[in-house]
Enzyme design. Structure first.
Site, short mmCIF file in Angstrom:
data_model
loop_
_atom_site.label_atom_id
_atom_site.label_comp_id
_atom_site.label_asym_id
_atom_site.label_seq_id
_atom_site.Cartn_x
_atom_site.Cartn_y
_atom_site.Cartn_z
N ASP A 187 73.20 -57.11 18.35
CA ASP A 187 72.40 -57.58 19.49
C ASP A 187 71.08 -56.83 19.61
OD1 ASP A 187 72.90 -55.18 21.32
OD2 ASP A 187 74.93 -55.84 20.89
N GLU A 241 74.63 -54.94 9.99
CA GLU A 241 75.43 -55.84 10.85
C GLU A 241 76.10 -56.87 9.93
OE1 GLU A 241 76.30 -56.73 14.26
OE2 GLU A 241 77.32 -58.21 13.01
N ASP A 255 78.08 -49.01 16.50
CA ASP A 255 78.05 -49.90 17.67
C ASP A 255 78.86 -51.14 17.28
OD1 ASP A 255 77.44 -51.49 19.81
OD2 ASP A 255 75.28 -51.45 19.53
N SER A 256 80.18 -50.94 17.25
CA SER A 256 81.05 -51.96 16.66
C SER A 256 81.82 -52.72 17.73
CB SER A 256 82.07 -51.27 15.75
OG SER A 256 82.98 -50.51 16.53
N ASP A 297 85.74 -54.15 18.79
CA ASP A 297 87.01 -53.41 18.90
C ASP A 297 87.69 -53.34 17.52
OD1 ASP A 297 86.33 -53.48 21.55
OD2 ASP A 297 87.65 -55.14 22.05
N1 SAM Z 1 78.73 -53.16 22.64
C1 SAM Z 1 79.69 -53.97 22.06
C2 SAM Z 1 81.11 -53.67 22.45
O1 SAM Z 1 81.53 -52.50 22.51
O2 SAM Z 1 81.83 -54.62 22.73
C3 SAM Z 1 79.49 -54.11 20.61
C4 SAM Z 1 78.38 -55.08 20.40
S1 SAM Z 1 77.82 -55.43 18.80
C5 SAM Z 1 77.45 -57.11 19.07
C6 SAM Z 1 79.20 -55.29 17.73
C7 SAM Z 1 78.90 -55.84 16.34
O3 SAM Z 1 79.70 -55.19 15.35
C8 SAM Z 1 79.18 -57.33 16.18
O4 SAM Z 1 77.97 -58.03 16.12
C9 SAM Z 1 79.98 -57.43 14.87
O5 SAM Z 1 79.57 -58.50 14.06
C10 SAM Z 1 79.68 -56.07 14.23
N2 SAM Z 1 80.66 -55.63 13.23
C11 SAM Z 1 82.01 -55.69 13.31
N3 SAM Z 1 82.56 -55.21 12.17
C12 SAM Z 1 81.54 -54.81 11.37
C13 SAM Z 1 81.48 -54.24 10.07
N4 SAM Z 1 82.58 -53.98 9.35
N5 SAM Z 1 80.24 -53.97 9.55
C14 SAM Z 1 79.11 -54.23 10.26
N6 SAM Z 1 79.12 -54.79 11.49
C15 SAM Z 1 80.31 -55.08 12.04
#
Ligand code: SAM
Length: 278
Positions: free
Chosen positions: A91, A111, A161-162, A164
């Site tokens: 985001d 991302e 910033d992942s 869950d």
């Molecule tokens: N602040 C948020 C929360 O705690 O709910 C997190 C927001 S951010 C949008 C989380 C991002 O992590 C998502 O867009 C997701 O696509 C990304 N993500 C998940 N697994 C990932 C991975 N293995 N490598 C890179 N990005 C990843």
């Protein structure tokens, strides 16, 4: 009172035995990507809302708590942060905060799902206002693979910033990943990872801290902050590194950029450990 699902979005947190609802005006977008299901709503009181796989990622109204604490706590803990790696964070709210630091010369954001960033550009333009900064570099791919392949000692700060720990983010909470991060950071680097609710996810939080240590980080330190739209309204981030007992307090007190939540007193206070977390 029954909540009509046409006018209320509800996130159910099974493990906490609770649910949280926001009144919505309309659903602005919905799509299923190869990685997850993304929804965007216009809410009545919290501005726009991004939801992934049924879980709230952010609202326009309160995302500043999370993004500021993730970025500034880690950047003011490192003595001289120049090279930053963000894993996830599509985001771009964390990225915007990181780029407020003049010391930072390069930020890579990895991302997995490019659609999250494209939708943020369209529906959350204020979070993406720094995306054209020449210091920002975007990679769309798996963060696990990126850190496994990146050279040693190539980063000063890693911000995870992942989502869950289910689906594509699961491996980001495990020792082999933290061990790769440690190799990238060397022994001066600082890592921070969002670590869920201290009230509801205490087992996970303890496990993350243990996995970070297993991954080679000598010190871990958890800080807490409010986040109204996440389960329980109280969230945490866990720092890992060699020297976390202090941060650049004078510089944080004299910061030249604006924030809405973070300041030096908030940083100090966020590190205070409640009795039940000791
Ligand atoms: N602040 C948020 C929360 O705690 O709910 C997190 C927001 S951010 C949008 C989380 C991002 O992590 C998502 O867009 C997701 O696509 C990304 N993500 C998940 N697994 C990932 C991975 N293995 N490598 C890179 N990005 C990843």
């Amino acid at each position: 009172m029954q909540l009509d699902p046409k006018t209320w979005f509800t996130e159910v947190c099974q493990e906490g035995g609770l649910a949280f609802s926001l009144a919505i005006k309309e659903k602005l977008h919905e799509e299923t990507t190869p990685y997850q299901h993304i929804e965007i709503y216009q809410t009545e009181a919290f501005g726009r809302l991004m939801v992934i796989d049924g879980f709230i990622m952010l609202s326009e109204r309160d995302n500043f708590f999370y993004h500021e604490m993730m970025a500034h706590s880690a950047l003011f803990t490192h003595p001289h942060p120049r090279r930053v790696l963000i894993i996830g964070g599509g985001d771009c709210g964390t990225l915007r905060e990181v780029l407020k630091h003049d010391r930072v010369k390069e930020v890579r954001q990895v991302e997995i799902d490019e659609r999250v960033t494209r939708l943020a550009e369209k529906y959350f333009p204020e979070l993406c206002e720094s995306n054209d900064d020449p210091r920002a570099h975007f990679h769309f791919g798996d963060g696990l693979r990126f850190v496994a392949e990146a050279p040693a000692n190539s980063v000063d700060v890693i911000i995870i910033d992942s989502t869950d720990p289910i689906g594509p983010a699961e491996g980001l909470f495990q020792a082999p990943f933290y061990s790769d991060c440690r190799r990238l950071l060397g022994d001066k680097g600082v890592l921070v990872h969002q670590s869920e609710s201290p009230l509801i996810h205490l087992d996970l939080l303890n496990k993350m801290r243990a996995e970070m240590k297993k991954g080679g980080f000598p010190q871990v330190r958890t800080l807490t902050y409010p986040q109204c739209v996440y389960p329980s309204g109280w969230w945490s981030a866990t720092l890992a590194g060699d020297s976390l007992s202090s941060f650049r307090e004078q510089e944080a007190a004299a910061k030249t950029f604006s924030t809405r939540y973070y300041n030096v007193d908030i940083h100090r206070a966020s590190l205070a450990v409640p009795e039940f977390l000791r």
